[in-house]
Scaffold this motif. Sequence first.
Motif, PDB file in Angstrom:
ATOM      1  N   ASN A 157      30.916  28.783  46.216  1.00  0.00           N
ATOM      2  CA  ASN A 157      31.949  29.816  46.323  1.00  0.00           C
ATOM      3  C   ASN A 157      31.398  31.202  46.636  1.00  0.00           C
ATOM      4  N   ALA A 158      30.527  31.709  45.770  1.00  0.00           N
ATOM      5  CA  ALA A 158      30.011  33.062  45.980  1.00  0.00           C
ATOM      6  C   ALA A 158      29.208  33.161  47.274  1.00  0.00           C
ATOM      7  N   GLY A 159      28.506  32.091  47.634  1.00  0.00           N
ATOM      8  CA  GLY A 159      27.724  32.109  48.858  1.00  0.00           C
ATOM      9  C   GLY A 159      28.560  32.163  50.114  1.00  0.00           C
ATOM     10  N   SER A 160      29.826  31.788  50.018  1.00  0.00           N
ATOM     11  CA  SER A 160      30.669  31.739  51.212  1.00  0.00           C
ATOM     12  C   SER A 160      31.018  33.118  51.760  1.00  0.00           C
TER      13      SER A 160
ATOM     14  N   ALA B 258      30.736  38.837  44.367  1.00  0.00           N
ATOM     15  CA  ALA B 258      30.692  38.947  42.904  1.00  0.00           C
ATOM     16  C   ALA B 258      32.052  38.617  42.297  1.00  0.00           C
ATOM     17  N   LEU B 259      33.129  39.084  42.950  1.00  0.00           N
ATOM     18  CA  LEU B 259      34.477  38.742  42.486  1.00  0.00           C
ATOM     19  C   LEU B 259      34.671  37.238  42.497  1.00  0.00           C
TER      20      LEU B 259
ATOM     21  N   GLY C  74      38.603  34.591  46.436  1.00  0.00           N
ATOM     22  CA  GLY C  74      38.302  35.876  47.049  1.00  0.00           C
ATOM     23  C   GLY C  74      39.518  36.745  47.235  1.00  0.00           C
ATOM     24  N   ALA C  75      40.704  36.191  46.992  1.00  0.00           N
ATOM     25  CA  ALA C  75      41.944  36.922  47.244  1.00  0.00           C
ATOM     26  C   ALA C  75      42.678  37.330  45.976  1.00  0.00           C
ATOM     27  N   VAL C  76      42.300  36.753  44.823  1.00  0.00           N
ATOM     28  CA  VAL C  76      43.034  37.024  43.586  1.00  0.00           C
ATOM     29  C   VAL C  76      42.165  37.803  42.608  1.00  0.00           C
ATOM     30  N   SER C  77      42.811  38.430  41.639  1.00  0.00           N
ATOM     31  CA  SER C  77      42.109  39.137  40.573  1.00  0.00           C
ATOM     32  C   SER C  77      41.672  38.137  39.511  1.00  0.00           C
ATOM     33  N   PRO C  78      40.823  38.536  38.559  1.00  0.00           N
ATOM     34  CA  PRO C  78      40.464  37.617  37.469  1.00  0.00           C
ATOM     35  C   PRO C  78      41.673  37.116  36.680  1.00  0.00           C
TER      36      PRO C  78
ATOM     37  N   GLY D 107      40.776  42.059  47.509  1.00  0.00           N
ATOM     38  CA  GLY D 107      39.588  41.229  47.584  1.00  0.00           C
ATOM     39  C   GLY D 107      39.093  41.080  48.999  1.00  0.00           C
ATOM     40  N   GLN D 108      39.125  39.865  49.526  1.00  0.00           N
ATOM     41  CA  GLN D 108      38.574  39.593  50.847  1.00  0.00           C
ATOM     42  C   GLN D 108      39.404  40.187  51.971  1.00  0.00           C
TER      43      GLN D 108
END
Length: 445
Positions: free
Chosen positions: A229-232, A242-243, A291-295, A350-351
């Motif tokens: 995920n983060a690598g994408s 990081a998000l 990548g599009a949503v908040s925590p 986010g993204q």
Amino acid sequence: MAPAITLAAEAPKLSAANTGFMLICSALVLIMTPGLAFFYGGMVRVKSTLNMLMMSFISMGIITILWVLYGFSLAFGTDKGSFIGWTSDWVGLSNVGLTELWPGYTIPVFVFMVFQLMFAIITPALISGALADRVKFTAWSLFITLWATVVYFPVAHWVWGTGGWAFDLGVIDFAGGTAVHINAGAAALGVILVIGKRVGFKKDPMRPHSLPLVMLGSGLLWFGWFGFNAGSWLGNDDGVGALMFVNTQVATAAAMLAWLIYEKIRHGAFTTLGAASGAVAGLVAITPSGGAVSPLGAIAVGAIAGVVCAMAVGLKYRFGYDDSLDVVGVHLVGGVIGSLLIGFFASGKGQSTVEGLFYGGGLTQFWKQCAGVFAVLGYSLVVSAILAFVIDRTMGMRVTEDEEIAGIDQAEHAETAYDFSGAGGGIVGGSVSALAGTQSKKVDA
């Protein structure tokens, strides 16, 4: 007054830090496939353990070669009609420069290529869980060769390739909700509708033989998924990676808890299998959306996925399709949920600046997500069923009934997962002497 000087934008330069980060992420994604093998291997009966492991491991061999020969070019090459890509210089990778950068990024083409290779490897391996106990190893090997070529490579281009129709439409899929999970889940459903049920389905007990292996596999999947995920985001230094890392952890935790609560209410117990399956459901659902949503949005996505996927795994008994290890219930359903919920929970921070319904953005993005989800689902389902049908009618997809009952490990691999002949010492060597001494003492007494 001196004329204004317009400075050209500085071209990206190779970043050693980003390159190293992406190579680590690639290794993390690769370890997910052995993790998946253990996860699936523990869920089957003991007589099918090795076959389940091999169905994942063979993907690491076959897909790697296909990717180098032509898969990378088909998926990420120059667009041809919004459906497929092709760049002849990438065939065999013989004309790729060592320091040639992936366009717009600070990592070499080779690094991007190998990162995406790991996605291509695990996607067909995911399908194998639905086919446990009954598929010939040669037929499986041929199937994933054909499936990767005519399903995965084109779909990856649709979703991530420049010029792909889903990419241009604005379908959001950060790391593979459509291209990986819906794709694999729909394929699994297509194949099992063709090859039929296991011998004894809904009659014989088919419980997992090793829940510790299941937990180990799910732990490796959770660990490797951070690279997935983060690598994408390919090492971009804008905080989105990081998000995604944070949201991956948050959604997975929420899904695991939600699944456990559901099964406690529904079945009266918190099970280890439920914990492992819930975690995977959360990982699947956050993959397209993280990548599009908040925590807080990630918590919602994970919790919803945990409950809905827990409900979905029981559908196979209601509708009579034998999805052995719940690939449809977890990967297809989880991928659909994660992809569609972007239309509601996208925060615009986010993204991209896209906002979902709950953030004032209306349903525009939701309908785009629907287009991507159902196009991939329909294409993979139909083409996978056709491939399975052709293979079944030519070389046969299934082992014989006798081989399935006796155990596919022995029939296909001439091995067994565990050797119990020496367990506890056995009556061999010194054990025979010990037994003789014991009998002697009884006689003397």
